[in-house]
Motif scaffolding. Sequence first.
Motif, short mmCIF file in Angstrom:
data_model
loop_
_atom_site.label_atom_id
_atom_site.label_comp_id
_atom_site.label_asym_id
_atom_site.label_seq_id
_atom_site.Cartn_x
_atom_site.Cartn_y
_atom_site.Cartn_z
N VAL A 1 74.64 40.02 39.66
CA VAL A 1 75.28 39.51 40.87
C VAL A 1 75.86 38.13 40.60
O VAL A 1 77.00 37.81 40.96
CB VAL A 1 74.26 39.45 42.04
CG1 VAL A 1 74.88 38.77 43.25
CG2 VAL A 1 73.76 40.84 42.39
N THR B 1 79.84 36.85 40.59
CA THR B 1 80.39 35.76 41.42
C THR B 1 80.91 34.63 40.55
O THR B 1 81.94 34.03 40.85
CB THR B 1 79.35 35.19 42.39
OG1 THR B 1 78.22 34.73 41.65
CG2 THR B 1 78.91 36.21 43.41
N LEU C 1 84.59 36.26 40.15
CA LEU C 1 85.12 35.58 41.33
C LEU C 1 85.29 34.08 41.12
O LEU C 1 85.99 33.41 41.88
CB LEU C 1 84.21 35.83 42.54
CG LEU C 1 84.06 37.27 43.00
CD1 LEU C 1 83.21 37.36 44.26
CD2 LEU C 1 85.42 37.91 43.28
N ARG C 2 84.63 33.54 40.09
CA ARG C 2 84.79 32.14 39.71
C ARG C 2 84.47 31.18 40.84
O ARG C 2 85.13 30.18 41.04
CB ARG C 2 86.20 31.89 39.18
CG ARG C 2 86.46 32.63 37.90
CD ARG C 2 87.91 32.57 37.51
NE ARG C 2 88.73 33.33 38.42
CZ ARG C 2 89.87 33.91 38.09
NH1 ARG C 2 90.33 33.78 36.87
NH2 ARG C 2 90.56 34.59 38.96
N VAL C 3 83.45 31.51 41.63
CA VAL C 3 83.06 30.60 42.71
C VAL C 3 82.02 29.61 42.18
O VAL C 3 81.64 29.65 41.02
CB VAL C 3 82.51 31.37 43.94
CG1 VAL C 3 83.58 32.26 44.52
CG2 VAL C 3 81.27 32.15 43.57
N ASN C 4 81.57 28.74 43.07
CA ASN C 4 80.65 27.69 42.67
C ASN C 4 79.33 28.25 42.12
O ASN C 4 78.59 28.94 42.80
CB ASN C 4 80.36 26.81 43.89
CG ASN C 4 79.55 25.61 43.53
OD1 ASN C 4 78.44 25.73 43.04
ND2 ASN C 4 80.11 24.44 43.76
N VAL D 1 75.81 26.96 43.90
CA VAL D 1 75.42 27.61 45.16
C VAL D 1 75.09 29.07 44.91
O VAL D 1 74.14 29.62 45.48
CB VAL D 1 76.53 27.45 46.22
CG1 VAL D 1 76.06 28.03 47.55
CG2 VAL D 1 76.90 26.00 46.40
N SER D 2 75.87 29.73 44.05
CA SER D 2 75.59 31.14 43.76
C SER D 2 74.21 31.31 43.15
O SER D 2 73.46 32.23 43.51
CB SER D 2 76.66 31.68 42.81
OG SER D 2 76.31 32.96 42.36
N ALA E 1 71.60 30.92 45.75
CA ALA E 1 71.57 32.12 46.59
C ALA E 1 70.73 33.20 45.92
O ALA E 1 69.93 33.89 46.57
CB ALA E 1 72.99 32.62 46.83
N LEU E 2 70.91 33.32 44.60
CA LEU E 2 70.16 34.32 43.85
C LEU E 2 68.66 34.03 43.91
O LEU E 2 67.83 34.94 44.06
CB LEU E 2 70.63 34.28 42.40
CG LEU E 2 70.49 35.54 41.58
CD1 LEU E 2 71.41 36.60 42.14
CD2 LEU E 2 70.84 35.25 40.12
#
Lengths: 371, 317
Positions: free
Chosen positions: B78, B82, B86-89, B92-93, B96-97
């Motif tokens: 996951v 991301t 998706l190259r998001v932050n 934070v990812s 979240a995990l």
Amino acid sequence: MTRRLIVEPRGLASARLRILVPVLSVLAALVVGGLFLAITGENPLDVYGKMLDAAFGSANGVSNTLISATPLILTGVAAALAFKMLVWNIGGEGQFIMGAVFASGIAIWLGPGAPSWVAIPAVIVAGGVGGAVWASVAAVPRVYLGTNEIITTLMLNFIALSFMNFLIFGSSSPWRDPAVSTFPSGRPIPDTAKLPEFFKRLDIGIFIAIALAVAAWWLIGKTRWGFAVRVVGDSAATARYAGIRVSKKILVVFLLSGAAAGFAGALYVAGPVGALDPRSLDLGLGFTGIIVAALAGLHLLAVIPIAILMGALNNAGPALQSIGVPAATVTMLQGAILIFAVAGEFFIRHRIRLPRREPVSVEMPDGVEPA
Amino acid sequence: MNESQLILTMVAAVGLGTPLIFATVGEIITERAGILNLGVQGMMLIGAVTGFWATFQTGNLEFGVVIAMVCASALSAVHAFTSITLRVNQIVSGLALALFGSGLASFLGRAGSEPLVGHPSRAQFEPILTGGIADIPIVGPLLFGHDPLVYLSWLVAGAASYYLFRTKMGLSLRAVGEDPASAEAAGVHVSKVRYVHVLIGGALAGLGGAYFSLALTPTWQDDPIGAAGWIAIALVILASWRPWRAVFAAYLFGAAERIQFTLQTLGEPWSDIPSTLLAMLPFILAIVAMIVLTSGKRARFLGAPAALGIPYFREQR
């Protein structure tokens, strides 16, 4: 040749998209959570119905939801303030606890003799100071030595938790209730230091939290100082060229972030808990603040409704336990919401479209894709 | 402190350090690819619960370990999606995990009509290499008589070290973490390398989690791993992204965790130190070491992958 999706950065996302992403994140998390509930033999709709009912189905439910939301507004502000500046303050948890320690300490020190108009402001200010002091332990090395604040703030969470346990379980500190000797617990703060309740058990802390969130929004969004802070957050290099003292801005925002989490600790102690009670304060409210901030897109006013939503979820945990569903369902859902909210950032930052026409096909050697 | 208590503390430190070795080496491999995964705590907990569950169903320890690694690796996928696609932050990812994994592990341990919580494991890892050699003074109890996973952890650290610094694939991996654009120009598939090593990191975190529920404290409880996943993230920096150093860093932290029990046995005045204060020790150690190691000029020699945490945009090379 198949038509490839084109992914390109977009400038400003529309307001509609900014609302759509958090809403879809919550829905997607409910679907994922529902799968796990179904696997373990629960009916997801029944469980969600029960949660909704517990959170908003009665006057007591609404009151409890807003009580849970109060600290989350401020831990959400704490995370949003820091993250806007690319300061990764993961220490909301520890700053919340130290805010609670300072706030209950000043309330006990002032004693029942101090009138409420002295005691309540003193408790709230002490909470902010406690949070800022705890943040400074990570902020000062970050700003002056370049020490990675992710690890230091994380570790400080555990130290703060042990310190609170020490005050109550490990020593006969002034925070510990001398009247209860069998099982250690926190000494109740004087009634004069407690926030007045006005709707069931809901106290005025909710208004203080909202007022502080609005103040933070005004400070960052509407003042000259806040403008300089936003420039630093966008590009430290630009800020330096413009003559802004970057390290000082980072330090102040870091401390304000800690203070916000500390205020949350103070309001929780002077509100529903009424003592430095480790069992009621070690709930992960600092971490939940990170979810609130991320889901709010780091917007300091959007934090308020999102905190109420998360407060509703937190509040539903005990109700689930009463029907034999693990309270951890709530943590699982919150984690899933955050995962989808982070993934949703992609759609806020990028536009995906299909090319209108077949692109002019260019013969490329094997294994090389047209850029 | 007399000699035997010192040895006992060190032996206990090996036990407490072993899950940290697996998780830290896993995170080193992930970070060497340029991906920061702060979700170690979540992956370890998922490994702990699924490994326990699989062994509980079958009585087979090895099967439990494999399931733990597969499930934790699936969770890390996951984060890979991301942060790589998706190259998001990544910060934070990863958090979240960690939250999702913790919540899901606790949920799975308590859900259903016959929840796992409170049950002892149906099997647990037993010491090997016992008998004569384990009785050699000092060296014996330190090197022998551990459970097989302790030896596996040394093997994993050695193999990771060899892989990173002595193989062509390891070189590609480090190139991806240092300078993905150049690596790609040299023919390395950046996204693929990153995906693979995030998944390996997840599997090792799951193995570390399973060590708690199948060897160290083989009973399912709600919070079986303490803060091990968070400590592992700090250990990566203390080990300066080198697997062998992770072994020693992990044992140092194991000893710091163990010290509160050792002091209890020493009598006054040592036993008067409140355990709530001693519980802070590993975390204080981490902060002090962080500040000393990473401040000023020293940071450059530490060896952090230059592209750590930075998304790679192929289109914007």
